[in-house]
Design a protein around this motif. Structure first.
Motif, PDB file in Angstrom:
ATOM      1  N   LEU A  84      -5.406  28.193  55.106  1.00 28.88           N
ATOM      2  CA  LEU A  84      -4.029  28.027  54.985  1.00 28.88           C
ATOM      3  C   LEU A  84      -3.318  27.511  54.576  1.00 28.88           C
ATOM      4  O   LEU A  84      -1.905  27.126  54.131  1.00 28.88           O
ATOM      5  CB  LEU A  84      -3.942  26.739  56.735  1.00 28.88           C
ATOM      6  CG  LEU A  84      -3.229  25.838  57.032  1.00 28.88           C
ATOM      7  CD1 LEU A  84      -1.858  27.154  57.324  1.00 28.88           C
ATOM      8  CD2 LEU A  84      -2.867  24.845  57.967  1.00 28.88           C
ATOM      9  N   LEU A  85      -4.366  26.381  53.110  1.00 24.25           N
ATOM     10  CA  LEU A  85      -3.300  25.625  52.151  1.00 24.25           C
ATOM     11  C   LEU A  85      -3.098  26.735  51.612  1.00 24.25           C
ATOM     12  O   LEU A  85      -1.963  26.774  50.696  1.00 24.25           O
ATOM     13  CB  LEU A  85      -5.503  25.596  51.613  1.00 24.25           C
ATOM     14  CG  LEU A  85      -4.802  24.200  49.586  1.00 24.25           C
ATOM     15  CD1 LEU A  85      -3.311  23.265  50.419  1.00 24.25           C
ATOM     16  CD2 LEU A  85      -6.104  23.414  49.127  1.00 24.25           C
ATOM     17  N   GLY A  86      -3.469  28.021  51.131  1.00 29.18           N
ATOM     18  CA  GLY A  86      -3.294  29.410  50.506  1.00 29.18           C
ATOM     19  C   GLY A  86      -1.731  29.075  50.622  1.00 29.18           C
ATOM     20  O   GLY A  86      -0.675  29.723  50.064  1.00 29.18           O
ATOM     21  N   GLU A  87      -1.197  29.689  52.152  1.00 26.89           N
ATOM     22  CA  GLU A  87      -0.135  29.604  52.743  1.00 26.89           C
ATOM     23  C   GLU A  87       0.984  28.622  52.094  1.00 26.89           C
ATOM     24  O   GLU A  87       2.509  28.593  51.970  1.00 26.89           O
ATOM     25  CB  GLU A  87       0.344  29.574  54.525  1.00 26.89           C
ATOM     26  CG  GLU A  87      -0.496  31.212  54.589  1.00 26.89           C
ATOM     27  CD  GLU A  87      -0.258  31.163  56.143  1.00 26.89           C
ATOM     28  OE1 GLU A  87       0.557  30.414  56.938  1.00 26.89           O
ATOM     29  OE2 GLU A  87      -0.960  32.677  56.840  1.00 26.89           O
ATOM     30  N   PHE A  88       0.368  27.389  51.916  1.00 23.98           N
ATOM     31  CA  PHE A  88       1.303  25.820  52.010  1.00 23.98           C
ATOM     32  C   PHE A  88       1.498  26.187  50.500  1.00 23.98           C
ATOM     33  O   PHE A  88       2.507  26.208  49.989  1.00 23.98           O
ATOM     34  CB  PHE A  88       0.453  24.973  51.968  1.00 23.98           C
ATOM     35  CG  PHE A  88       0.356  24.603  53.892  1.00 23.98           C
ATOM     36  CD1 PHE A  88       0.169  24.611  54.744  1.00 23.98           C
ATOM     37  CD2 PHE A  88       1.375  23.210  53.536  1.00 23.98           C
ATOM     38  CE1 PHE A  88       0.524  24.596  55.957  1.00 23.98           C
ATOM     39  CE2 PHE A  88       1.576  22.768  55.184  1.00 23.98           C
ATOM     40  CZ  PHE A  88       1.474  22.604  55.824  1.00 23.98           C
ATOM     41  N   LEU A  89       0.170  26.816  49.696  1.00 20.84           N
ATOM     42  CA  LEU A  89       1.252  26.421  48.243  1.00 20.84           C
ATOM     43  C   LEU A  89       2.059  27.818  48.271  1.00 20.84           C
ATOM     44  O   LEU A  89       3.066  27.878  47.113  1.00 20.84           O
ATOM     45  CB  LEU A  89      -0.053  26.959  47.485  1.00 20.84           C
ATOM     46  CG  LEU A  89      -1.344  26.230  47.315  1.00 20.84           C
ATOM     47  CD1 LEU A  89      -3.124  26.440  47.421  1.00 20.84           C
ATOM     48  CD2 LEU A  89      -0.997  24.948  46.268  1.00 20.84           C
ATOM     49  N   ALA A  90       1.931  28.975  48.335  1.00 20.16           N
ATOM     50  CA  ALA A  90       2.970  29.992  48.384  1.00 20.16           C
ATOM     51  C   ALA A  90       4.444  29.740  48.684  1.00 20.16           C
ATOM     52  O   ALA A  90       5.253  29.671  48.015  1.00 20.16           O
ATOM     53  CB  ALA A  90       2.660  31.809  48.965  1.00 20.16           C
ATOM     54  N   ALA A  91       4.002  28.861  50.208  1.00 12.51           N
ATOM     55  CA  ALA A  91       5.374  27.935  50.536  1.00 12.51           C
ATOM     56  C   ALA A  91       6.188  27.628  49.574  1.00 12.51           C
ATOM     57  O   ALA A  91       7.367  27.481  49.290  1.00 12.51           O
ATOM     58  CB  ALA A  91       5.119  27.602  51.286  1.00 12.51           C
ATOM     59  N   VAL A  92       5.384  26.544  48.382  1.00 10.05           N
ATOM     60  CA  VAL A  92       6.837  25.597  48.111  1.00 10.05           C
ATOM     61  C   VAL A  92       6.588  26.222  46.440  1.00 10.05           C
ATOM     62  O   VAL A  92       7.598  26.201  46.149  1.00 10.05           O
ATOM     63  CB  VAL A  92       5.218  24.307  46.849  1.00 10.05           C
ATOM     64  CG1 VAL A  92       5.527  23.047  48.481  1.00 10.05           C
ATOM     65  CG2 VAL A  92       4.110  24.841  46.862  1.00 10.05           C
TER      66      VAL A  92
END
Ligand SMILES: [Zn+2]
Length: 301
Positions: free
Chosen positions: A44-52
């Protein structure tokens, strides 16, 4: 070997739609070193990082985009930031009062992991002496009502920018990737119905991407695999890197903000002051002499 940490913007020549692809590899590893959590939480942190990473490409000035979700579930805060120069950092804080059950640890659902919560999208201009106050900080807030981060962000775009936007994310414990497509304000000489048809075609093609493809194929291959019948123009990629914006100066500002009384109390209790950056584990140490120099002569002499 070229780096895999890249942000690619692209645009369709014959319709008003733009897109982006991002992959984080080395930067993601470096961030996970400071976030040793179960895989579902790291993903989920990976998704947040990809999103930003994706959202940062719309920054028009030197500043930062911050994506932060707060909830009452096993995760209390999850946050990722990316600045104008594609420097990313991120962090997860767990809620000590909520047990991270096996079932939760397996779940990838943002709703399961955060529970009742909200997502903040903040655009923060960099404050420099010459520029202070000229650019406004912007914050959008969306309640967490969908199972995926992509769904929550699509809700946000729908409400705030009113531009049709779709997002796809994939993350494992090695890599994090994202794909975005967004309808642009009408520029080409097409009518509303044609625009809608174009959007539906591109969206349907993009929607065939699998998480495995997003994580394993390079961006050119993904674009060919999805849109080989569409004329796509790809811009020069940007390098994404992990970099923490903490510094001794920032720690000093934090001490000044805390105020002399509180700092004195801390010094009496502990003898010295230690500040650890939670994003990169860097350590800032302040002796009583350092504090005196910073806050004036009245501190414990
Ligand atoms: Zn740091």
């Amino acid at each position: 070997m070229p780096s895999n940490d890249l942000l690619n913007r692209f645009i369709f020549d014959d319709c008003d739609i733009r897109g982006e692809l991002v992959t984080l590899d080395k930067s993601y590893h470096e961030i996970l070193e400071h976030n040793s959590h179960p895989p579902a939480i790291q993903k989920l942190l990976g998704e947040f990082l990809a999103a930003v990473g994706l959202l940062s490409s719309t920054l028009k000035f030197d500043g930062m985009i911050i994506l932060q979700a707060r909830g009452e579930g096993a995760i209390s805060t999850i946050m990722a930031e990316c600045n104008h120069h594609s420097n990313v950092r991120g962090i997860v804080r767990l809620n000590e009062e909520v047990e991270l059950t096996e079932q939760l640890a397996q779940s990838g659902s943002i709703l399961d992991l955060l529970g009742k919560g909200v997502l903040f999208i903040t655009i923060e201009p960099k404050r420099t002496e010459n520029f202070a106050g000229k650019l406004e900080r912007y914050q959008g807030i969306v309640p967490l009502e969908r199972d995926t981060l992509a769904g929550c962000l699509e809700d946000y775009f729908q409400q705030s920018e009113q531009l049709a936007t779709r997002l796809w994310f994939a993350a494992d414990t090695q890599r994090a990737s994202g794909l975005l497509i967004q309808a642009l304000p009408n520029q080409l000489k097409t009518n509303a119905e044609e625009n809608q048809n174009h959007w539906e075609t591109i969206e349907a093609l993009a929607d065939t991407i699998t998480p495995e493809e997003l994580l394993s194929l390079d961006h050119q291959l993904i674009l060919h695999r999805l849109f080989h019948e569409q004329p796509v123009r790809v811009f020069e990629p940007r390098q994404v890197t992990f970099s923490c914006s903490c510094s001794r100066e920032r720690s000093e500002s934090a001490l000044i903000a805390i105020g002399i009384d509180e700092v004195e109390t801390l010094l009496i209790e502990k003898g010295e002051i230690d500040i650890d950056c939670q994003f990169c584990n860097k350590h800032y140490h302040f002796s009583p002499a350092d504090v005196r120099k910073l806050l004036g002569g009245s501190v414990l002499h």
